[in-house]
Design an enzyme around this catalytic site. Structure first.
Site, PDB file in Angstrom:
ATOM      1  N   HIS A  62      27.839  39.134  37.265  1.00 45.51           N
ATOM      2  CA  HIS A  62      28.034  40.422  37.924  1.00 45.51           C
ATOM      3  C   HIS A  62      28.302  41.543  36.924  1.00 45.51           C
ATOM      4  O   HIS A  62      28.883  41.315  35.865  1.00 45.51           O
ATOM      5  CB  HIS A  62      29.222  40.358  38.882  1.00 45.51           C
ATOM      6  CG  HIS A  62      29.070  39.328  39.942  1.00 45.51           C
ATOM      7  ND1 HIS A  62      30.145  38.726  40.541  1.00 45.51           N
ATOM      8  CD2 HIS A  62      27.977  38.776  40.519  1.00 45.51           C
ATOM      9  CE1 HIS A  62      29.729  37.858  41.446  1.00 45.51           C
ATOM     10  NE2 HIS A  62      28.408  37.865  41.445  1.00 45.51           N
ATOM     11  N   LYS A  72      36.434  44.458  32.042  1.00 51.05           N
ATOM     12  CA  LYS A  72      37.295  43.514  32.762  1.00 51.05           C
ATOM     13  C   LYS A  72      38.179  42.758  31.774  1.00 51.05           C
ATOM     14  O   LYS A  72      37.716  42.331  30.723  1.00 51.05           O
ATOM     15  CB  LYS A  72      36.455  42.497  33.534  1.00 51.05           C
ATOM     16  CG  LYS A  72      35.591  43.103  34.612  1.00 51.05           C
ATOM     17  CD  LYS A  72      34.737  42.041  35.290  1.00 51.05           C
ATOM     18  CE  LYS A  72      33.848  42.662  36.361  1.00 51.05           C
ATOM     19  NZ  LYS A  72      32.971  41.657  36.976  1.00 51.05           N
ATOM     20  N   TYR A 132      41.780  39.444  37.494  1.00 48.15           N
ATOM     21  CA  TYR A 132      41.210  40.357  36.508  1.00 48.15           C
ATOM     22  C   TYR A 132      41.506  41.802  36.826  1.00 48.15           C
ATOM     23  O   TYR A 132      41.600  42.211  37.960  1.00 48.15           O
ATOM     24  CB  TYR A 132      39.709  40.134  36.319  1.00 48.15           C
ATOM     25  CG  TYR A 132      38.845  40.278  37.539  1.00 48.15           C
ATOM     26  CD1 TYR A 132      38.040  41.402  37.720  1.00 48.15           C
ATOM     27  CD2 TYR A 132      38.775  39.277  38.499  1.00 48.15           C
ATOM     28  CE1 TYR A 132      37.208  41.532  38.826  1.00 48.15           C
ATOM     29  CE2 TYR A 132      37.953  39.392  39.594  1.00 48.15           C
ATOM     30  CZ  TYR A 132      37.163  40.516  39.752  1.00 48.15           C
ATOM     31  OH  TYR A 132      36.348  40.639  40.855  1.00 48.15           O
ATOM     32  N   ASP A 170      24.483  35.600  44.651  1.00 50.52           N
ATOM     33  CA  ASP A 170      24.358  35.084  43.293  1.00 50.52           C
ATOM     34  C   ASP A 170      23.120  34.200  43.125  1.00 50.52           C
ATOM     35  O   ASP A 170      22.585  34.090  42.033  1.00 50.52           O
ATOM     36  CB  ASP A 170      25.615  34.316  42.891  1.00 50.52           C
ATOM     37  CG  ASP A 170      26.821  35.229  42.718  1.00 50.52           C
ATOM     38  OD1 ASP A 170      26.644  36.466  42.705  1.00 50.52           O
ATOM     39  OD2 ASP A 170      27.944  34.708  42.612  1.00 50.52           O
TER      40      ASP A 170
END
Length: 183
Positions: A62, A72, A132, A170
């Site tokens: 992603h 991130k 995250y 995904d």
């Protein structure tokens, strides 16, 4: 806090100082000043996310496009994952290359994945809690996905003896060659 640049130097593995004894452990999971000093970066985190997944779940690859590109800072608080960052900056000498590392509840490691990188992970343990911080807010219109098994990238995912479990999004991610990516 110790910061180690990986084979793609913009991706940084962070090992916090953990203080432990027979009672358990303590560590600062985030300190802005220590992060900036250890990494040489000055980033502003605006959102924290938490996912829980079972063994074999693969999330990714992603990323978000500008103007909502996200850096991130990722970690695992329960279980273990194999975490991956892929350079998707066309002008980069490491374009299309990946780095991966195991993040576990025991090693307490964190990974800095800067903007311009696709990110994903697969769960190695029975369950994993994955936390995250992001440098920009989630923006659905900017979200993109590269297919996890793109042969051009060639990620060497660990063998886990069960089929990978992916979301429908995904499973249909774009190939790197066809993906809308960073210039």
């Amino acid at each position: 806090m110790q910061a180690t640049r990986l084979a793609i130097p913009e991706v940084i593995l962070i090992a916090p100082k953990v203080f432990g004894d027979a009672r358990g452990f303590f560590y600062e999971s985030f300190n802005q000043q220590a992060f900036n000093t250890a990494t040489g970066l000055e980033v502003n985190f605006v959102q924290d996310n938490h996912s829980r997944s079972t063994k074999g779940v693969l999330r990714g690859l992603h990323y978000q496009l500008p103007p909502h590109a996200q850096g991130k800072l990722v970690r695992v608080t329960r279980g273990a994952v194999f975490d991956v960052a892929v350079d998707i900056r066309k002008s980069s000498p490491t374009f299309g290359q990946w780095v991966g590392t195991e993040l576990t509840e025991d090693n307490h490691h964190q990974l800095w994945v800067p903007p311009g990188f696709a990110h994903g992970f697969v769960v190695l343990s029975e369950t994993a809690d994955f936390l995250y911080k992001t440098t920009d807010y989630y923006a659905a219109a900017s979200e993109r996905c590269i297919i996890w098994n793109d042969p051009e990238i060639g990620i060497e995912w660990p063998k886990i003896n069960i089929p990978m479990n992916l979301s429908s999004k995904d499973m249909v991610g774009a190939q790197l060659a066809e993906a809308e990516i960073f210039g």
